[in-house]
Structures are given as structure tokens and as C-alpha cells.
Design an enzyme around this catalytic site. Structure first.
Site, short mmCIF file in Angstrom:
data_model
loop_
_atom_site.label_atom_id
_atom_site.label_comp_id
_atom_site.label_asym_id
_atom_site.label_seq_id
_atom_site.Cartn_x
_atom_site.Cartn_y
_atom_site.Cartn_z
CB ILE A 29 14.17 -4.25 12.12
CG1 ILE A 29 14.14 -3.02 11.17
CG2 ILE A 29 13.10 -4.57 12.98
CD1 ILE A 29 14.03 -1.61 11.87
CB CYS A 72 4.77 -21.16 7.54
SG CYS A 72 4.11 -21.38 5.95
CB CYS A 122 6.61 -3.66 9.08
SG CYS A 122 6.35 -5.12 9.84
CG HIS A 178 9.28 -9.02 3.43
ND1 HIS A 178 9.29 -7.59 4.01
CD2 HIS A 178 8.96 -9.68 4.23
CE1 HIS A 178 9.03 -7.71 5.31
NE2 HIS A 178 8.80 -9.13 5.45
#
Length: 774
Positions: free
Chosen positions: A445, A530, A657, A708
């Protein structure tokens, strides 16, 4: 009149939570150390709000990862696949396994699905429900944190996602029922929580029902009525604050006005007209108070006190001072922590800084507005009112904001500026001839792991400890190593890795006029992730090429194609703090023209595949369906403006996404990207159903593994997902890729996973070449 806050940032002013979480995940601190870090943040937040005049201070707004996941654990709604893991691990590791997946002691569990929280860039962990779903009080976090604050001498207002919104946030994992049917099973656990809080001395309870801002069905509205009538019967002495935010109540207003609650919270930033709707309806019960969300909880601009005071005065005149609470529009989790930390004038100039307010400043604004709305205004408060008026007037007249060349360019756009030369069918043939890619082409990606070493180079460069030449040499070495790894592993379309970039939006904002940046303006995106959104304060333009140098360098290293990597105009808009003095569509079109210039320059430099990421297209969709058409018209047009000024054989990719596409699949197709890559692994290819049912005409790369999560899936697992994809999408339209960028991962797991991914693609090609059923 009271002051009310719905939630405060939980990451810590210096991202203490991020650092503690990541140390814990790395095995470098104990569970006790992690929990202590959380306790310190909570204490500081509660005391800060108390010192700044907040009457109703929230508790249970803190989370180690996500507030929806917290509630899932509290309610014992733990999916079956975690049951064995739960028996052999502590509750903290169970919690993180549900959030991130886990491979531990021979156990291998995948994470729960993650998606966007309404129209924000915050991601929540999606609850999973079965027809025979059971709920039980599994975690007492909300009660423990109320007691924790009480022991500090602060009586807080516990915050809890309302039962109807909690169910609607989730997904049915089997057919034959609607998740709202589970309400009777769920309510007893809520009653147990409320009873425990009442016994501990809670007076106010905030129940968040943000789905009241959406178009609800009669069944869902009936569930709201039932739930709050039952709560009122059982807990008549509790003061329930029903919080809605991000939009109006709309057609849900009549239902809401009939509810037996103590206070209704209104988001008057997103929908100021609803105050008039309520006051003029004559249906607001004399016992119901209003919490006026007049301070913007989602943006960083200083409040316009004159406008807010007019709204407060209107409500006070109609209802009396004792029935009014002054509040931010929503939780301040979407705001940076403290403007006082912005001490570097080179990063944020004093002129722009005077226009801003972060979370700490917003609660000060709430308290000051309460004082200014009272009959007796102190001299100090009057001085601050005057300073606020001056700052807002300065912003309106500042020469920094307006650029006539940019405005004229936007005004001169014609229809052909948003169209490719030919249809996809023609382009596809030319691209196939030019690019010569195999069936099931593999790619990533965009980003590759940004190690501590890479981040240290950037920090040293910014401090002047590395020269530009030294910094570039280090980045070139890292880029070349990444190109070589991709070549060796067999990836078909390469990327340069983006080591020169800090963030996919911030990097571009730093090179565009009309943007500025904070040093410590961090907000939580998910878990420990963050982001530091840029601030769009003025008209946007691109003075110089932004990515061409590194794309050219990477392409010079390899005979394989290297993608040019850009962030799209809608995503740059959505993931920035955007000026609020002109329509968002105008700002988005300005950004689109800047990206268009970059696309043209990349093509001139020999880059034949260009990816323009738009993960925020769905996120930006208004919550109310009647407002969708206007947004989609300008958002899709902005993408097309950015992508259309190239030859037919230049292949345009986009990436999306953590969003549901069913409702806007036609609009996704209207973007006319040659290839779209989407997140599909967490949902086990469920998201692909929308593209299949629609018969999506262009090429598509459904993500085959979840970046993730730290777990490395096998190629068999990826083949299984690809076979599911190939059962609904023609094989010659499919690409093979991860579901998102790899920036946050470690190199060892990245290399292992990508090698498995390439092997999965090879197996699919073999199956296709033998005419096997795919």
C-alpha cells in the site's frame, strides 16, 4: 448554570499512554507499570478539569485502547475464538488480543474488526454478536474509575455508550436476527452497572447515543424509548444525561423529547438550528435540562464568544439559568491536549496561534462562557471577552488567509478537468500492454516500517544535527534496501517505502501553502497510533514538486515499476484541522488542484503507476442521508480532478480502509480509479460483497492480511481469502496486497508476511494456469 465536559484526551499531554502501551507490548514493562501510567493520566485529567471550573467531570472516558472495546469487555461480549486464550492469559492480554490479535504460546487469534467512529478519523473495535449472545458484567472498569476519582476528592460523571448505540456499533456474525433484538439481554447488565455506580455515590450518568444523529428505523427508535423508560423506572434518582453529537436529532427529535431523562446534550457546532427546533416545539418537558455544546470538540479554532453567548442567552431566556449546562460539542478526544505546549514560534507563528484552542483551552472557554453568561461579569472575564473578539476579527482580516490566484484557478475549472481521456476499458488495454503485469499482481500500500533509527534521522535533521546531504544519503540507503527486498521477495509493483515522510497527510501539508503545523498537536487515531493533523488556515497551493525526487530515485534502482505515492484531496481535508471560514468543498478543490500538479509531474518523470490514497472518502460522508448527495458530488469530483490529467497508459490507483462501502459503491466506481485497494482481512472479505453485488468494473486489491496486528498469517490463510475474493470478483481484476501501509510494523514480521503474500499469489496463478476452480 453548570459546566459539562463529555470526555477528555486520554493519550497524555506528551503521549504517555502510547509510550506505555508500546513498552508493555514489547515486554519491557509489567502490567502494573502500564496500569499505573493510565492512573496517572486519569488523575491529571480530572484535576485539570476541576481546577478550570468544570462542574461535571467525566470518568470512564479513559481507555488503554478503545472505549467501545472497553464496553465489550465490561459486558462480557467476548467472541468465542478468544475463550481458550482467556483461560490461559490475564484480562489485559485478552483485551489487547481482541484489539490487535495475538500469537503466543502456540495460540493464534485474529483481531476483531476495526472501523471509523462515525465521520471521524478515530477507529473503534467492532463488537461481534451472535443470535444467542450472552452478556454479563465481566469488567468493573467504569465502577473502579469512579471510585478512583472519588478517592481523590472528585465526584465524577461516569460516561457510558448507551445500549442502543452499542448494539448498532456492532455486527451480526450469523444470519437470522438483528442485533437490536439483543436489547432485552443487554439491559440487565446496564442495570447492574448503574446500580453499582449509584451505590458508590454517582449523581449524574452520561449515556452516549450518537446514533440519534443518524436516520434510525422505527424499530431502533422504539428501542430508545423502551431503554430510557426502563432506566427511569429503576433509577429515578439518577440524573441521566443523554448525549448526542456530530449532527442534529433530525426525525428522531420527537422520540427524544418524550424521553424521561434529566438532560439532553446538543451539538450546536454541527447543528445550531436544533436549539430553535427544541424551543419552538413546545414539547420539552419542564424537568429536562439542556447541555449546550457550543465549543467545537473536533476542531482547533478559538471559540467565537459572541456567537456562543447568543445561543446560551436564547436558551437561558426560554428555560432559565438553572436548566442550562455549557459544554463542548462532543468529547475532546478529537482535540490535541494543550496549546500551551506549542512554544516554538517557527512551527506555529504567534499570529496563527492566537486563533487556536486545544482541549485544555476549550474547557477554559466553557468555564469562561458560563461566567460571561451570568449577570455579574468580572473585569477579568470582560477583558478575556474583548481579547476573544479581537482575535476572531484578526483572523477574518489577516492577509495570510487569501490567495486570489488560487481562488481564480478554482473558479476556472471546467467539466473536462475531472475526466480521463478514455473509458476504463480502453485504458485497461493500454495499461496491460505498457505494464506487462502477471495475473494476481502483488504490491503493497505504500509505506514500509519506520524504525526508531529512521525516526532518529528525521529528528536529528530537524535539529540541525544532520545536513541535508547526510540525511538524504541515509534515506537513499534505506530506500535501496527496501527496493532490493521487494525485488528478492518477488513483489511485482514496488514502492519506495516513504522513509522521508512523517505522516501521509502531514508530509504533504508541510509542502503546501495554506498549511501550518503544531509540535505537540497529537490526537489518537486508534490504540497507540497518534496523528498530528496539519492546520489548514488559508488558501492551498503547491509551490514545488513534493514527491518526484524520491519516486525518480527509487525507479532508477530497478527495472520493475515503482508506484508514485500521494495522499488524495479528500483525505488531506478530512485528516487536517480545516479552516471553518469557507465551505469544505472549496478547500478540498484547492487541494485537488495541488495534487493534480504533482500527478502530472510524476508522469513526466516516468512514473507510470500513481496511487492517490483516499481512505477518508467514506469517513467524510455526512451522517444524515439527505446530505450525502451534495458531499459525494464535490468529494468524488475532487478526486477526479486530482487524477485525470494523465495519459491512458498511466495507471491510477487509490486505497481505502476501515469503512463500509455498500451505500456508496456507485460513487466509488464514479471515482474511476484504474485499481482500488481496500481493507478486507479483518472482515474476512465481507467488505468485498458490495463490490461483487455491484459488479465493480475496475481492478481491485482486497487486502489479504491485517497490518494492524503483529501476527504473521500463513500463505494458506491468504490463499483462503483470495479464493473467497475470486469467487465473487473475476480473477483478472484481482490484485494481491496487505490491507494498509506497513509503517507501524516491524521489519521481521513485515518481511515474513510479504513473502507469504507473494507465495499466496503464486499459488493462485498456478491454480489459474491449470484451469482449477479458484
Amino acid at each position: 448554570m453548570k459546566t459539562n465536559n463529555l470526555g477528555y484526551p486520554r493519550i497524555g499531554s506528551n503521549r504517555e499512554l502510547k509510550k506505555a502501551n508500546e513498552l508493555y507490548w514489547a515486554g519491557k514493562i509489567s502490567p502494573e507499570n502500564l496500569l499505573a501510567a493510565g492512573s496517572t493520566i486519569r488523575k491529571e485529567n480530572w484535576q485539570l478539569q476541576a481546577e478550570n471550573g468544570i462542574d461535571l467531570i467525566p470518568s470512564n472516558d479513559f481507555s488503554l485502547y478503545d472505549q467501545v472495546l472497553d464496553l465489550t469487555l465490561t459486558l462480557g461480549a467476548i467472541p468465542e475464538r478468544y475463550q481458550e486464550f482467556a483461560r490461559t492469559n490475564n484480562s489485559l492480554d485478552l483485551y489487547f488480543a481482541m484489539a490487535r490479535g495475538a500469537q503466543k504460546d502456540g495460540q493464534d487469534v485474529v483481531a476483531m474488526e476495526m472501523t471509523k467512529w462515525f465521520d471521524t478519523n478515530y477507529h473503534y473495535i467492532v463488537p461481534e454478536f451472535t443470535k444467542n449472545q450472552k452478556f454479563e458484567l465481566f469488567s468493573t472498569k467504569i465502577i473502579a474509575e469512579f471510585i478512583e476519582a472519588k478517592n481523590l476528592g472528585i465526584i465524577t460523571k461516569p460516561v457510558l455508550i448507551g445500549p442502543v448505540s452499542y448494539l448498532l456499533l456492532g455486527k451480526e456474525k450469523e444470519d437470522g436476527f438483528h442485533r437490536i433484538d439483543l436489547i432485552e439481554k443487554l439491559l440487565p447488565v446496564y442495570f447492574e452497572i448503574l446500580n453499582a455506580l449509584q451505590k458508590e455515590g454517582a449523581e449524574y450518568i452520561q449515556l452516549d447515543e450518537p446514533f440519534l444523529a443518524l436516520n434510525l428505523t422505527d424499530k431502533e427508535r422504539n428501542a430508545i424509548t423502551h431503554v430510557y423508560n426502563e432506566i427511569s423506572k429503576k433509577f429515578s434518582s439518577l440524573k441521566i444525561i443523554l448525549a448526542n453529537y456530530f449532527d442534529c436529532f433530525g426525525e428522531n427529535l420527537e422520540t427524544v423529547l418524550a424521553l424521561p431523562v434529566h438532560t439532553l446534550h446538543l451539538d450546536l457546532v454541527r447543528c445550531s438550528s436544533q436549539l430553535d427546533d427544541i424551543l419552538e416545539s413546545g414539547k420539552l418537558d419542564n424537568s429536562v435540562n439542556l447541555s449546550l455544546g457550543v465549543v467545537d470538540g473536533r476542531n482547533i479554532w478559538k471559540n467565537d464568544f459572541k456567537k456562543s453567548l447568543a445561543l446560551i442567552e436564547k436558551a437561558v431566556t426560554a428555560l432559565g439559568e438553572n436548566r442550562i449546562l455549557v459544554a463542548p460539542s462532543c468529547s475532546l478526544i478529537h482535540s490535541p491536549c494543550d496549546l500551551d505546549l506549542e512554544t516554538n514560534d517557527a512551527t506555529l507563528t504567534p499570529e496563527i496561534k492566537q486563533w487556536l484552542a486545544f482541549a485544555k483551552q476549550k474547557i477554559q472557554e466553557v468555564s469562561l462562557l458560563k461566567n460571561l453568561a451570568s449577570e455579574n461579569i468580572s473585569v477579568a472575564d470582560a477583558t478575556q471577552l474583548e481579547a476573544n473578539i479581537v482575535a476572531n476579527n484578526n483572523r477574518k482580516t489577516s492577509k495570510l488567509i487569501h490567495n486570489e490566484k488560487v481562488k481564480n484557478r478554482v473558479a476556472s475549472i471546467v467539466e473536462s478537468d475531472s475526466k480521463r481521456n478514455n473509458t476504463f476499458a480502453t485504458r485497461r488495454q493500454k495499461q496491460a500492454e505498457a505494464l506487462q503485469l502477471p495475473l494476481f499482481p502483488t504490491t503493497t500500500i505504500g509505506s514500509f516500517p519506520q524504525t526508531a533509527e529512521v525516526r532518529s534521522w528525521r529528528a536529528k535533521f530537524k535539529k540541525g544535527e544532520l545536513t541535508q546531504a547526510e540525511y538524504d544519503a541515509l534515506l537513499k540507503k534505506e530506500t535501496e534496501e527496501t527496493i532490493r527486498f521487494q525485488e528478492e521477495s518477488g513483489i511485482d509493483v514496488l514502492v519506495h517505502g516513504e522513509f522521508e515522510r512523517n505522516d501521509m497527510v502531514e508530509y504533504f501539508g508541510e509542502q503546501l501553502d495554506g498549511f501550518t503545523f503544531t509540535k505537540n498537536g497529537w490526537v489518537q487515531s486508534y490504540g497507540s497510533r497518534c496523528v498530528k493533523p496539519p492546520v489548514i488556515y488559508g488558501d492551498v497551493s503547491r509551490p514545488n514538486p513534493m514527491t518526484v525526487k524520491w519516486a525518480e530515485f527509487a525507479q532508477s534502482l530497478t527495472p520493475k515499476w515503482v508506484k508514485g505515492m500521494l495522499t488524495g484531496p479528500v483525505t488531506i481535508l478530512q485528516w487536517s484541522f480545516v479552516r471553518n471560514d469557507q465551505p469544505r468543498s472549496e478547500t478540498c478543490t484547492q487541494i485537488a488542484l495541488a495534487i493534480r500538479d504533482e500527478v502530472v509531474d510524476l508522469e513526466k518523470a516516468g512514473i507510470k503507476i500513481i496511487q492517490i490514497d483516499e481512505p477518508a472518502i467514506r469517513e467524510g460522508l455526512p451522517l444524515r442521508k439527505e446530505e450525502w448527495a451534495n458531499y459525494l458530488e464535490w468529494a468524488i469530483k475532487a478526486f477526479r480532478i486530482s487524477a485525470s490529467d494523465v495519459a491512458d497508459d498511466t495507471q491510477i490507483h487509490t486505497h481505502m480502509c476501515y469503512s463500509e462501502f455498500n451505500d456508496i459503491i456507485q460513487n466509488i466506481a464514479d471515482m474511476d480509479a484504474d485499481v482500488i485497494t481496500i481493507e478486507c482481512s479483518r472482515s474476512q472479505m465481507e467488505l468485498l460483497d458490495a463490490f461483487a453485488d455491484f459488479k465493480y468494473p475496475n481492478e481491485i486489491g482486497p487486502g489479504v492480511y491485517d497490518i494492524h496486528s503483529p501476527r504473521v498469517p500463513s500463505n494458506e490463510e491468504m490463499v483462503h481469502l483470495l479464493k473467497k475474493a475470486a469467487s465473487v470478483i473475476p480473477a483478472d481484476q484481482l490484485w494481491v496486497n496487505p490491507d494498509c501501509g506497513l509503517k507501524t510494523r516491524h521489519w521481521d514480521e513485515t518481511k515474513k508476511a510479504l513473502i507469504e503474500m507473494v507465495n499466496a499469489a503464486k499459488k493462485m496463478r498456478v491454480a489459474a494456469s491449470h484451469l482449477e476452480t479458484i
